[in-house]
Design an enzyme around this catalytic site. Structure first.
Site, PDB file in Angstrom:
ATOM      1  N   ASP A  85       0.840  -1.205   0.000  1.00  0.00           N
ATOM      2  CA  ASP A  85       0.000   0.000   0.000  1.00  0.00           C
ATOM      3  C   ASP A  85       0.871   1.250   0.000  1.00  0.00           C
ATOM      4  O   ASP A  85       2.030   1.237   0.439  1.00  0.00           O
ATOM      5  CB  ASP A  85      -0.957   0.005   1.187  1.00  0.00           C
ATOM      6  CG  ASP A  85      -0.250  -0.004   2.535  1.00  0.00           C
ATOM      7  OD1 ASP A  85       0.731  -0.763   2.688  1.00  0.00           O
ATOM      8  OD2 ASP A  85      -0.683   0.743   3.445  1.00  0.00           O
ATOM      9  N   GLU A 146       0.123  -1.122   5.965  1.00  0.00           N
ATOM     10  CA  GLU A 146       1.172  -0.580   6.825  1.00  0.00           C
ATOM     11  C   GLU A 146       1.048   0.925   6.988  1.00  0.00           C
ATOM     12  O   GLU A 146       1.332   1.472   8.065  1.00  0.00           O
ATOM     13  CB  GLU A 146       2.550  -0.937   6.250  1.00  0.00           C
ATOM     14  CG  GLU A 146       3.722  -0.640   7.177  1.00  0.00           C
ATOM     15  CD  GLU A 146       4.277   0.773   7.046  1.00  0.00           C
ATOM     16  OE1 GLU A 146       5.099   1.170   7.891  1.00  0.00           O
ATOM     17  OE2 GLU A 146       3.888   1.486   6.091  1.00  0.00           O
TER      18      GLU A 146
END
Length: 382
Positions: A85, A146
């Site tokens: 991400d 994350e």
């Protein structure tokens, strides 16, 4: 053949890295994350790994686990923990498109941390093609969350780490090529202000502005910062019509400390700011917390010592230091699993529209990962 002679091709690497960058994957876009996982899964499979796509939860995207064949498959090995991400919404490519300029390669997420994941995978691809065998099994776990504190996959990462001999995180390396051993504690908070709506022109006095209280509270929150714990507000959403007194405002904040005790003290001071003022309620709730990964743990230093020798083979003087930014290394390091963080690409501008990596770091860091994968073994901690 060893890691120093593997035939890394920089032009081929750039060609295959480009789709990773042009497949935009912001954390909150589960469909975009799924597209990125599909791309990474195909490349992992082509490199010789068996793949498993793990469904997402909490409305977030899936994760990818890729295991490379090994005679000791199932025994503790090397876990490469990375995230796919980024902080960049879909469409950021129009502002920071893939391009090569002056020895730099640009694009959203290229430094944090798609480029690092890619070169680690390229290291395993070349190891497999050369017919070499790592001393320990190698598994990649690539996750989708994350950048928002890992609320959905922390359990997954921790369980995989506890079954591993060590963890490598290809987060961006330091400007001096340094690694990270130790990270500060970080807590996230959800902020909510609840007021009362009214017509801002005709009945202004009947309303109670959620925005006004949120604005005052932001100053109070950031004034809590000190030597032991820092505070910042990074997200605020409020209002929909300018002619309506706002009835709701929402935000997010974080605090960072070098010790868990200082973080807990900061959390208590933060939560004490919840109150009701002039019929407007202000609520603070605790979000995701990353524990301190204490620097200087013996097994981390033993792993670093091997990394230092591999760096020396490549002509570097590798150093290490603790880092104020959080990563999933907070979790694995706090568990006591030997962890080496910031093995990824050199670059600058992460989390900005100037995010880029230095082109010559692709082969450099791929060869570094190959050295780690080929040399980490039981004797590393003997």
């Amino acid at each position: 053949m060893d890691h120093l002679s593997l035939p890394f091709d920089p032009e081929d690497m750039l060609t295959r890295l480009r789709p990773w960058i042009e497949t935009e994957s912001p954390t909150y876009d589960a469909a975009a994350m799924a597209r990125m996982v599909n791309l990474a899964a195909a490349d992992c499979a082509a490199a010789g790994a068996s793949i498993e796509v793990i469904p997402g939860r909490l409305g977030l995207g899936p994760s990818l686990r890729a295991r490379f064949p090994h005679p000791d498959q199932g025994k503790p090995g090397i876990l490469v923990s990375g995230h796919l991400d980024t902080v960049h919404p879909v469409g950021t490519l129009t502002q920071n498109p893939w391009r090569r300029e002056g020895g730099r390669v640009y694009g959203p997420g290229i430094q944090d941390m798609k480029g690092g994941n890619f070169v680690a995978l390229e290291a395993m691809r070349q190891i497999r093609r050369a017919g070499l065998q790592t001393k320990l099994p190698v598994t990649f776990l690539l996750t989708p969350d994350e950048e928002i504190g890992t609320p959905a996959t922390r359990d997954l990462i921790e369980q995989e780490a506890l079954q591993s001999a060590c963890v490598i995180l290809p987060e961006p390396c330091g400007a001096d090529q340094s690694a990270t051993i130790g990270r500060f504690a970080i807590a996230r908070y959800n902020l909510e202000s609840i007021g009362r709506p009214s017509h801002a022109g005709a009945r202004l006095g009947e309303g109670r502005s959620a925005i006004a209280l949120m604005a005052r509270k932001i100053g109070q929150i950031e004034a809590l910062s000190g030597e032991d714990c820092t505070f910042s507000v990074g997200v605020v959403h409020a209002g929909q019509w300018v002619n309506c007194v706002s009835s709701r405002a929402e935000g997010q904040a974080l605090s960072m400390a070098k010790t868990d005790a200082d973080l807990e003290d900061g959390i208590a001071r933060m939560l004490a700011l919840s109150e009701t003022v002039n019929d407007v309620e202000f609520r603070i709730t605790r979000g995701v917390t990353r524990p301190v990964w204490q620097p200087g743990q013996a097994k981390d230093l033993q792993l670093f010592e091997l990394a230092r020798k591999i760096g020396a083979d490549l002509g570097w003087t590798l150093t290490h230091k603790p880092n104020g930014g959080g990563s999933d290394g907070n979790f694995t390091g706090a568990l006591g699993v030997p962890t080496l963080d910031s093995t990824g690409l050199r670059g600058d501008g992460l989390h900005t529209l100037n995010e880029h990596v230095f082109e010559d770091s692709l082969v450099e860091r791929a060869r570094y990962h190959a050295g780690l994968f080929l040399n980490i073994g039981p004797e590393t901690w003997a």
